[in-house]
Motif scaffolding. Structure first.
Motif, PDB file in Angstrom:
ATOM      1  N   PRO A  21       0.759  -1.423  -0.069  1.00 23.29           N
ATOM      2  CA  PRO A  21       0.134  -0.114   0.011  1.00 23.29           C
ATOM      3  C   PRO A  21       0.861   1.225  -0.049  1.00 23.29           C
ATOM      4  CG  PRO A  21      -0.868  -1.464   1.535  1.00 23.29           C
ATOM      5  CD  PRO A  21       0.333  -2.223   1.079  1.00 23.29           C
ATOM      6  N   ALA A  22       2.191   1.326   0.339  1.00 23.84           N
ATOM      7  CA  ALA A  22       2.928   2.307   0.601  1.00 23.84           C
ATOM      8  C   ALA A  22       3.662   2.433  -0.872  1.00 23.84           C
ATOM      9  CB  ALA A  22       3.904   2.513   1.567  1.00 23.84           C
ATOM     10  N   ILE A  23       3.749   1.644  -1.777  1.00 26.75           N
ATOM     11  CA  ILE A  23       4.545   1.642  -2.837  1.00 26.75           C
ATOM     12  C   ILE A  23       3.803   2.523  -4.142  1.00 26.75           C
ATOM     13  CG2 ILE A  23       5.482   0.159  -4.849  1.00 26.75           C
ATOM     14  CD1 ILE A  23       6.736   0.190  -2.221  1.00 26.75           C
ATOM     15  N   SER A  24       4.363   3.417  -4.565  1.00 21.50           N
ATOM     16  CA  SER A  24       3.570   4.177  -5.819  1.00 21.50           C
ATOM     17  C   SER A  24       3.412   3.238  -6.976  1.00 21.50           C
ATOM     18  CB  SER A  24       4.501   5.249  -6.058  1.00 21.50           C
ATOM     19  OG  SER A  24       4.183   5.925  -7.485  1.00 21.50           O
ATOM     20  N   THR A 102      12.772  -0.787  -5.123  1.00 22.36           N
ATOM     21  CA  THR A 102      13.393  -0.866  -6.373  1.00 22.36           C
ATOM     22  C   THR A 102      14.994  -0.149  -5.784  1.00 22.36           C
ATOM     23  OG1 THR A 102      11.673  -0.371  -7.679  1.00 22.36           O
ATOM     24  CG2 THR A 102      14.004  -0.024  -8.581  1.00 22.36           C
ATOM     25  N   HIS A 103      14.690   0.853  -4.965  1.00 19.61           N
ATOM     26  CA  HIS A 103      16.199   1.550  -4.469  1.00 19.61           C
ATOM     27  C   HIS A 103      16.905   0.747  -3.273  1.00 19.61           C
ATOM     28  CE1 HIS A 103      13.221   3.273  -2.093  1.00 19.61           C
ATOM     29  NE2 HIS A 103      14.016   3.888  -1.443  1.00 19.61           N
ATOM     30  N   VAL A 104      16.091   0.011  -2.793  1.00 18.49           N
ATOM     31  CA  VAL A 104      16.784  -0.488  -1.614  1.00 18.49           C
ATOM     32  C   VAL A 104      16.993  -1.963  -1.882  1.00 18.49           C
ATOM     33  CG1 VAL A 104      16.505  -0.753   0.996  1.00 18.49           C
ATOM     34  CG2 VAL A 104      15.612   1.184  -0.213  1.00 18.49           C
ATOM     35  N   ARG A 130       8.366   3.658  -2.714  1.00 20.03           N
ATOM     36  CA  ARG A 130       7.396   4.492  -2.338  1.00 20.03           C
ATOM     37  C   ARG A 130       7.214   5.887  -3.150  1.00 20.03           C
ATOM     38  NH1 ARG A 130       9.716   5.382   2.899  1.00 20.03           N
ATOM     39  NH2 ARG A 130      11.411   3.941   1.991  1.00 20.03           N
ATOM     40  N   ASN A 131       8.613   6.291  -3.575  1.00 16.29           N
ATOM     41  CA  ASN A 131       8.722   7.494  -4.179  1.00 16.29           C
ATOM     42  C   ASN A 131       9.287   7.144  -5.708  1.00 16.29           C
ATOM     43  OD1 ASN A 131      10.605   9.686  -5.375  1.00 16.29           O
ATOM     44  ND2 ASN A 131      10.090  10.589  -3.228  1.00 16.29           N
ATOM     45  N   GLU A 132       8.534   7.723  -6.536  1.00 18.02           N
ATOM     46  CA  GLU A 132       8.957   7.190  -7.946  1.00 18.02           C
ATOM     47  C   GLU A 132      10.470   7.706  -8.370  1.00 18.02           C
ATOM     48  OE1 GLU A 132       6.096   7.803 -11.221  1.00 18.02           O
ATOM     49  OE2 GLU A 132       4.607   7.754  -9.495  1.00 18.02           O
TER      50      GLU A 132
END
Length: 176
Positions: A21-24, A102-104, A130-132
Motif C-alpha cells: 500500500p505504501a508503494i507508488s 527498487t532503490h533498496v 514509495r517514491n517514484e
C-alpha cells in the motif's frame, strides 16, 4: 544479449502485503509480478521470492507466494548474504528481477548478483518504490552497473522467441 528461458530464473523481491500500500502504483506492480510469475510458470522458468522480515512485515501477497517455487526470508536488504545464491538453480545464469523497493532491497540484491557473475535483467514495470524518483534513480544506477532494464513484454517475447511457441496464445492473453 537476449534472455533465454532455459537459462533464466525469476526473482521477485519483497512483494509483501503490508509494504505494497505504501508503494507508488503498488497494485500495478503486484499485477505485473503476478503476470511475470505466471509466464515464468508457463515457460518452466523457476520462480523465487524473498520476504524482508516476514515476522514483522508479513508475507508476500498470496497470489505471488503461490507462484513462487520457494521463498527466502531475509533480514539484510540484499538477499545474497541471507543465502539467495545458494537457492538459485544451477546452470541458470540469467536472473530476471522484479519487486520492491527498487532503490533498496531490489537494487542491492541485483548489484550483488552482478558482482557474483550473473547476468541480471530488471523488469522496470514490475518494480516499485514509495517514491517514484527513488525508483527512477535506482533503475539508472542499475543500468550503469550492468543490469539490463526491460519490460514484462520484453521478457515474455524473448523467452518465447517466436509466435509458434506452444505457449504463445496463453502468454499473449496474459499481457493484453
Amino acid at each position: 544479449m537476449l534472455m533465454k528461458a532455459e537459462q533464466s530464473t525469476l526473482l521477485l523481491i519483497d512483494v509483501q502485503e503490508k509494504l505494497m500500500p505504501a508503494i507508488s502504483h503498488g497494485d500495478e506492480v503486484v499485477d505485473r509480478c503476478i503476470v511475470l510469475a505466471t509466464i515464468a510458470g508457463l515457460m518452466e522458468v523457476p520462480v523465487l521470492g524473498t520476504e524482508q522480515l516476514p515476522d514483522k512485515l508479513g508475507h508476500n501477497v498470496e497470489a505471488v507466494r503461490e507462484l513462487c517455487n520457494q521463498t527466502l526470508a531475509k533480514h539484510h536488504f540484499d538477499a545474497c548474504p541471507d543465502g539467495l545464491v545458494d537457492q538459485l538453480p544451477e546452470g541458470r545464469q540469467h536472473i530476471v528481477v522484479g519487486g520492491c523497493e527498487t532503490h533498496v532491497c531490489m537494487m542491492q540484491t541485483a548489484l550483488s548478483l552482478i558482482d557474483a557473475g550473473y547476468k541480471v535483467w530488471v523488469v522496470a514495470d514490475a518494480t516499485g518504490s514509495r517514491n517514484e524518483f527513488d525508483r527512477d534513480v535506482a533503475l539508472d544506477r542499475l543500468n550503469e552497473s550492468g543490469a539490463r532494464i526491460v519490460t514484462l513484454e520484453m521478457v515474455a517475447f524473448e523467452w518465447m522467441r517466436h509466435s509458434k511457441h506452444p505457449q504463445f496464445r496463453n502468454i499473449q492473453a496474459l499481457i493484453k
